[in-house]
Design an enzyme around this catalytic site. Structure first.
Site, PDB file in Angstrom:
ATOM      1  N   TYR A  40       0.975  -1.087  -0.015  1.00  0.00           N
ATOM      2  CA  TYR A  40      -0.012   0.088   0.094  1.00  0.00           C
ATOM      3  C   TYR A  40       0.901   1.257   0.047  1.00  0.00           C
ATOM      4  CZ  TYR A  40       0.778   0.813   5.089  1.00  0.00           C
ATOM      5  OH  TYR A  40       1.337   1.232   6.304  1.00  0.00           O
ATOM      6  N   LEU A  74      10.930   1.250   7.285  1.00  0.00           N
ATOM      7  CA  LEU A  74      10.382   1.956   6.131  1.00  0.00           C
ATOM      8  C   LEU A  74      10.857   3.044   5.675  1.00  0.00           C
ATOM      9  CD1 LEU A  74       7.837   1.166   4.126  1.00  0.00           C
ATOM     10  CD2 LEU A  74       6.676   3.245   5.406  1.00  0.00           C
ATOM     11  N   LYS A 117       6.388  -1.790   2.026  1.00  0.00           N
ATOM     12  CA  LYS A 117       5.182  -1.105   2.666  1.00  0.00           C
ATOM     13  C   LYS A 117       4.022  -2.124   2.345  1.00  0.00           C
ATOM     14  CE  LYS A 117       3.001   3.266   3.189  1.00  0.00           C
ATOM     15  NZ  LYS A 117       3.223   3.363   4.894  1.00  0.00           N
ATOM     16  N   GLU A 157      12.328   2.204  14.213  1.00  0.00           N
ATOM     17  CA  GLU A 157      11.453   3.172  13.695  1.00  0.00           C
ATOM     18  C   GLU A 157      10.276   3.180  14.766  1.00  0.00           C
ATOM     19  OE1 GLU A 157       9.854   2.454   9.938  1.00  0.00           O
ATOM     20  OE2 GLU A 157       9.810   0.594  10.097  1.00  0.00           O
TER      21      GLU A 157
HETATM   22  N1  PMP Z   1       7.454   3.474   9.278  1.00  0.00           N
HETATM   23  C1  PMP Z   1       6.202   2.992   9.321  1.00  0.00           C
HETATM   24  C2  PMP Z   1       6.402   1.652   9.933  1.00  0.00           C
HETATM   25  C3  PMP Z   1       5.198   3.459   8.629  1.00  0.00           C
HETATM   26  O1  PMP Z   1       3.858   2.870   8.693  1.00  0.00           O
HETATM   27  C4  PMP Z   1       5.231   4.943   8.272  1.00  0.00           C
HETATM   28  C5  PMP Z   1       3.841   5.491   7.677  1.00  0.00           C
HETATM   29  N2  PMP Z   1       2.801   5.603   8.475  1.00  0.00           N
HETATM   30  C6  PMP Z   1       6.335   5.659   8.356  1.00  0.00           C
HETATM   31  C7  PMP Z   1       7.561   4.808   8.637  1.00  0.00           C
HETATM   32  C8  PMP Z   1       6.492   7.072   7.840  1.00  0.00           C
HETATM   33  O2  PMP Z   1       6.614   7.132   6.485  1.00  0.00           O
HETATM   34  P1  PMP Z   1       6.243   8.236   5.630  1.00  0.00           P
HETATM   35  O3  PMP Z   1       6.782   9.533   5.991  1.00  0.00           O
HETATM   36  O4  PMP Z   1       6.342   7.874   4.096  1.00  0.00           O
HETATM   37  O5  PMP Z   1       4.778   8.652   5.723  1.00  0.00           O
END
Ligand code: PMP
Length: 290
Positions: A36, A206, A150, A182
């Site tokens: 996604y 991610l 993702k 993270e």
């Molecule tokens: N890490 C994880 C596990 C996430 O699900 C997300 C997004 N919700 C992020 C990092 C942040 O990514 P982004 O800045 O692209 O929203």
């Protein structure tokens, strides 16, 4: 309750959400076999679209699915979904699964991917969270070894987030082998003095689009920013800790595991970075940056 929207996109059609139906044999439902994206839309423009589509491409390649749409086709779908919310800030959610097939772990030879997308007005974090910061807890990172994908299979993330909420926290900061990876749904930055540090990209995080933007803004403004492992000790002794994501933007974390971070309130580096981020966003809305 269903989010408010009059139309969603499903497999080539725009439909009211209650009419959008997916087979119980969809591999997304049976195996969590899909990926996604979440793309923010500011002032009617898709923010960092090339970055989101590049990450989508990487996620699809990693699970060996072909991208079902060209960039132009995606833009056409998103534009139609965005139209119902006018110019208010919103986010596009899209997911692609391996499609419908008899239940078998092995890939089906001829399944057609299921493609689903919708737009939703953005709910920003409440002003008090920005002013006072939020609370986080640390948790063992119980996820798999391909967190760079993702993937829609978010059971571990959901468990970790729920545990955090039950402890009165907004986010779980995940720890693997003594280093932080993270958040359960965000990336993490720490500030030590006037330096930013964020964990490096790799299989355990991610590659957040907001994370990359913060690194880019830091470099453009000569703010020291390193991508290197952050040990639990460095987290505990940091002057500031932030979480970043497309929908939460850059949020200060001011308590971790019941102890204050630094002075226990959002710090000057956060104020500086958030101002720079908002400047960038404003320039984007005005069409001055792509
Ligand atoms: N890490 C994880 C596990 C996430 O699900 C997300 C997004 N919700 C992020 C990092 C942040 O990514 P982004 O800045 O692209 O929203």
């Amino acid at each position: 309750m269903m989010p408010t929207m009059s139309q969603v996109y499903l497999d080539g059609k725009f439909l009211p959400p209650e009419q959008a139906r997916v087979s119980v044999f969809d591999r997304g439902f049976i195996f969590g076999d899909g990926v996604y994206e979440v793309i923010p839309v500011f002032g009617g423009r898709l923010f960092r679209l090339p970055h989101h589509l590049a990450r989508l491409e990487a996620s699809l390649a990693a699970i060996r699915l072909r991208n079902p749409h060209t960039v132009q086709e995606w833009k056409t779908i998103f534009t139609r979904l965005m139209a119902e919310h006018g110019t208010s800030d919103q986010s596009i959610y899209l997911q692609i699964t391996r499609g419908v097939a008899p239940r078998d772990h092995a890939f089906p030879p001829n399944a057609i991917p299921t493609v689903f997308a919708y737009a939703l007005p953005l709910k920003y974090p409440p002003a008090e969270q920005l002013m006072q910061g939020v609370t986080a807890v640390t948790s063992a990172d119980i996820r798999w070894q391909r967190c760079d994908i993702k993937a829609i299979a978010l059971l571990a993330n959901a468990l970790l987030r729920q545990q955090a909420i039950e402890q009165g926290a907004v986010e779980a900061i995940l720890v693997r082998d003594g280093v932080i990876t993270e958040g359960a749904a965000s990336n993490i930055f720490i500030v030590s003095g006037d330096r930013l540090v964020t964990p490096p990209k790799g299989p355990y995080i991610l590659p957040g689009i907001t994370r990359d933007l913060v690194v880019e803004i830091a470099r453009a403004n000569k703010i020291a920013c390193e991508e290197k492992p952050v040990g639990i000790e460095a987290l505990r002794t940091a002057d500031e800790v932030w979480l970043t994501s497309s929908t939460k933007e850059i949020l200060p974390i001011t308590r971790i595991d019941g102890r204050p971070v630094g002075a226990g309130k959002p710090g000057p580096m956060h104020a500086r970075m958030f101002a720079l981020y908002k400047e960038y966003k404003q320039a984007f809305i005005q069409g001055k940056v792509e």
